[in-house]
Design an enzyme around this catalytic site. Structure first.
Site, PDB file in Angstrom:
ATOM      1  CG  ASP A   9      -1.945   1.188   1.332  1.00  0.00           C
ATOM      2  OD1 ASP A   9      -2.340   1.486  -0.271  1.00  0.00           O
ATOM      3  OD2 ASP A   9      -2.877   1.930   1.732  1.00  0.00           O
TER       4      ASP A   9
ATOM      5  CG  ASP B 269     -11.888   1.532   2.783  1.00  0.00           C
ATOM      6  OD1 ASP B 269     -11.708   0.115   2.042  1.00  0.00           O
ATOM      7  OD2 ASP B 269     -13.145   1.819   2.769  1.00  0.00           O
TER       8      ASP B 269
ATOM      9  CG  ASP C  73      -5.033  -1.970  -3.947  1.00  0.00           C
ATOM     10  OD1 ASP C  73      -5.122  -2.465  -5.370  1.00  0.00           O
ATOM     11  OD2 ASP C  73      -4.265  -1.002  -3.020  1.00  0.00           O
TER      12      ASP C  73
END
Length: 498
Positions: free
Chosen positions: A261, A470, A299
Site C-alpha cells: 500500500d 479502509d 494493488d
C-alpha cells in the site's frame, strides 16, 4: 442410510482409479491417488466414448457426446440393468453434488445412487426419477455417510414395462467447488462482532446481512511468517481443510508484499523479498493442491508503476509476484489464482504509447512482468466501489489487451462487496465524480459471492469484508477506525445504502 439388496457388478467391469491429486497428499497409497476434491466423475461428458464406465444387464454405447443404454422389457428390479463407474473416494461428513441430464425413448424410471461398490452396497444417495423423451437436468447435494475408497456411482435402469432407450449426459460428481457454494469464514469480523454483541439491536441484521456471507479470508503479516508447519502454512492448511470438510470452496487473499500500500493506511508486508518468498512458499504449501481461489496481492501490480512508491524496487516486486504465481500454479488445476489488476478508474498515467487514460497497455505490461501467464486471470475492483458492469467492461478490455500484446487468455473476478450503488457520487451519473477510496458515504452491499455470467466475470466475490474500515488517514471520514477494523456503523450504512 439405505441398503440395496441384490446389487452386483460384472467381474470384468473396468474400475476407475485416477491420479489427479497424487502430488497433493503425502501418502502414495491407492486411496490417496484417487480424486478427493473437485470433479470425481470420469468422462462425464462421454467425449471419450464409454471409457471409465461399466454396464451390466444392458448394452451401452456412446454417440454425440452422450451415453445410450438399451434396456429390455421384463427385468424385475432397477439393479437388473445398470451403468455406472466405481473406484470413487467418498468421505464421511463431506458434501457432494451429483448432477446429470437424462431422457428416455418412452416414459421410464431410473434410480441414481452413490454407494459402496460391494456388499452391503450401502447407499449414501438414493433417488428415483421419472424420465421422458425430453431431456431433464437433475441435481442433488448430499452429505456422505460412508467412508470408502470403493464407492460407486450407479444409474439403475431395470424394471421398465417396455423396451426403452435411456440417454445420459453431463454426469458430474463434485465436492468443494463453486457448485457446492463458497466457504464462509467463521472468524470474519462481522460474525465475531455480532456474536460478542448479541445485546446490540444491530447484531442480528449485521450477522444475517454480512457475517453469514463473508466468504473471503485475508492473510498477511498479521499471520505467522515462514514455517509451513507452524506458521502461515498451517493457518492456510487449516482454513482450506475446514472448507473441504464442508464441501465448500475457500477464497483466500494473499496480502503480504513488502512495501504494501505504498505506506498508506494498509501499509506493512514482509520485511524483505526473501522473507516474502518464504511466506508465499508456505502459503502455497498450505493450500496443498486442494480447490481454492487465491486473490494475489491487491494493488501490488498497479503500484509497481509508481516510482515514488517503488523507489527503484519495481524489478524486485515483479520478481516476487512471478515467484508467487509460479508457486501457486504448481499446486495444480484445482487452485485458481487471480493476480490483482486494480480497478476501472485507476489512472496509471500515460500508456507506453504516450496516451493518457486508464493505462490498459501499461497495466497489461505490468501484469505480464508480474507473471500473469501463470495465473488463471486477474481480480478487479478489490476494496473498490465500481459497479459490476463497469468492472466487467474494464476487465474485458484488459483481457483483449493481454491477448493482443502477449497472446494470453485472461479471465477475471470482480469484488462486489460494496458496489451496490456503484462508484460515482451520484449513482448512475458518470459526470458526478468518483467516490473516494476510504469509507465513502452512500455505498451499498453488492451481490454475494457467486459464479459469474457468460462473457463477464468468472466469479463475483465479496473480497473486501463489508464493515471492515479502509483506514483512518486524513483522506478518511473523521473517526474512521484503523484499516481492517470492524465498524458496526460502517456495516449498517452498507446494509442501508446510506
Amino acid at each position: 442410510m439405505i441398503t440395496t439388496p441384490g446389487l452386483f457388478r460384472a467381474v470384468g467391469a473396468p474400475v476407475l482409479v485416477a491420479a489427479l491429486l497424487a502430488s497433493a497428499t503425502p501418502s502414495a497409497s491407492a486411496a490417496d491417488a484417487q480424486p478427493v476434491y473437485g470433479e470425481l466423475a470420469d468422462n462425464g461428458t462421454f467425449a471419450a466414448g464409454t471409457t471409465g464406465w461399466w454396464s451390466t444387464g444392458t448394452t451401452m454405447t456412446a454417440a454425440d457426446g452422450a451415453l445410450a443404454a438399451t434396456v429390455d422389457a421384463g427385468t424385475a428390479n432397477p439393479w437388473d440393468a445398470m451403468v455406472g463407474q466405481g473406484g470413487l473416494r467418498l468421505r464421511p461428513g463431506v458434501r457432494y453434488t451429483l448432477s446429470f441430464d437424462a431422457r428416455a425413448s418412452t416414459a421410464a424410471t431410473m434410480r441414481a445412487t452413490a454407494q459402496l461398490d460391494a456388499a452391503p452396497h450401502t447407499a449414501t444417495l438414493d433417488r428415483t426419477v421419472g424420465l421422458t423423451p425430453s431431456s431433464q437436468h437433475f441435481s442433488w447435494t448430499f452429505t456422505s455417510g460412508i467412508d470408502t475408497t470403493a464407492g460407486a456411482l450407479t444409474f439403475q435402469l431395470g424394471g421398465q414395462p417396455a423396451a426403452t432407450d435411456i440417454v445420459l449426459d453431463n454426469v458430474s460428481l463434485t465436492t468443494s467447488t463453486a457448485r457446492e457454494g463458497f466457504y464462509t469464514d467463521p472468524g470474519n469480523n462481522a460474525a465475531v462482532w455480532a456474536g460478542t454483541h448479541s445485546d446490540d439491536t444491530r447484531a442480528a441484521r449485521i450477522k444475517a446481512s454480512i457475517g453469514d456471507h463473508n466468504t473471503v479470508k485475508w492473510f498477511g503479516d498479521w499471520d505467522a511468517d515462514g514455517d509451513p508447519t507452524t506458521g502461515i502454512g498451517a493457518e492456510v492448511s487449516d482454513y482450506v481443510g475446514a472448507a473441504a470438510a464442508e464441501g465448500r470452496l475457500p477464497v483466500l487473499v494473499a496480502y503480504n508484499i513488502p512495501g504494501r500500500d505504498c505506506g498508506g493506511a494498509s501499509s506493512g508486508g514482509a520485511g524483505s523479498p526473501d522473507l516474502y518468498k518464504a511466506w508465499i512458499d508456505a502459503f502455497a504449501q498450505g493450500v496443498a493442491g486442494r480447490p481454492a481461489i487465491v486473490v494475489l496481492e491487491p494493488d501490488a501490480v498497479a503500484q509497481a508503476s509508481d516510482e515514488a512508491c517503488m523507489n527503484g524496487g519495481a524489478e524486485q516486486r515483479f520478481d516476487m509476484l512471478r515467484h508467487a504465481t509460479r508457486q501457486l500454479q504448481q499446486q495444480g488445476a484445482f487452485v485458481r489464482t487471480y493476480l490483482d489488476a486494480g480497478n476501472a478508474t485507476w489512472t496509471l498515467g500515460p500508456d507506453l504509447s504516450g496516451t493518457q487514460g486508464i493505462g490498459l497497455e501499461k497495466m497489461a505490461y505490468l501484469l505480464d512482468r508480474s507473471g500473469v501467464s501463470m495465473a488463471r486471470g486477474v481480480s478487479v475492483n478489490v476494496s473498490n466501489f465500481d459497479d459490476t458492469a463497469v468492472s466487467d467492461d474494464y476487465a474485458r478490455r484488459l483481457a483483449a489487451r493481454l491477448e493482443a500484446d502477449f497472446g494470453l487468455t485472461s479471465r477475471w473476478v470482480v469484488d462486489t462487496s460494496r458496489n451496490g450503488n456503484g462508484g460515482h457520487v451520484v449513482p448512475g451519473s458518470p459526470d458526478s465524480g468518483h467516490v473516494g477510496f476510504c469509507n465513502p458515504a452512500g455505498r451499498r452491499l453488492g451481490v454475494t459471492s457467486r459464479a459469474g455470467s457468460p462473457g463477464g466475470a468468472e466469479y463475483q466475490l465479496w473480497i473486501k469484508n463489508p464493515g471492515d474500515s479502509d483506514g483512518d488517514s486524513a483522506q478518511c471520514p473523521a473517526n474512521s477506525p484503523a484499516a481492517g477494523s470492524f465498524s458496526p456503523e460502517l456495516a449498517e450504512a452498507l446494509i442501508d445504502g446510506s
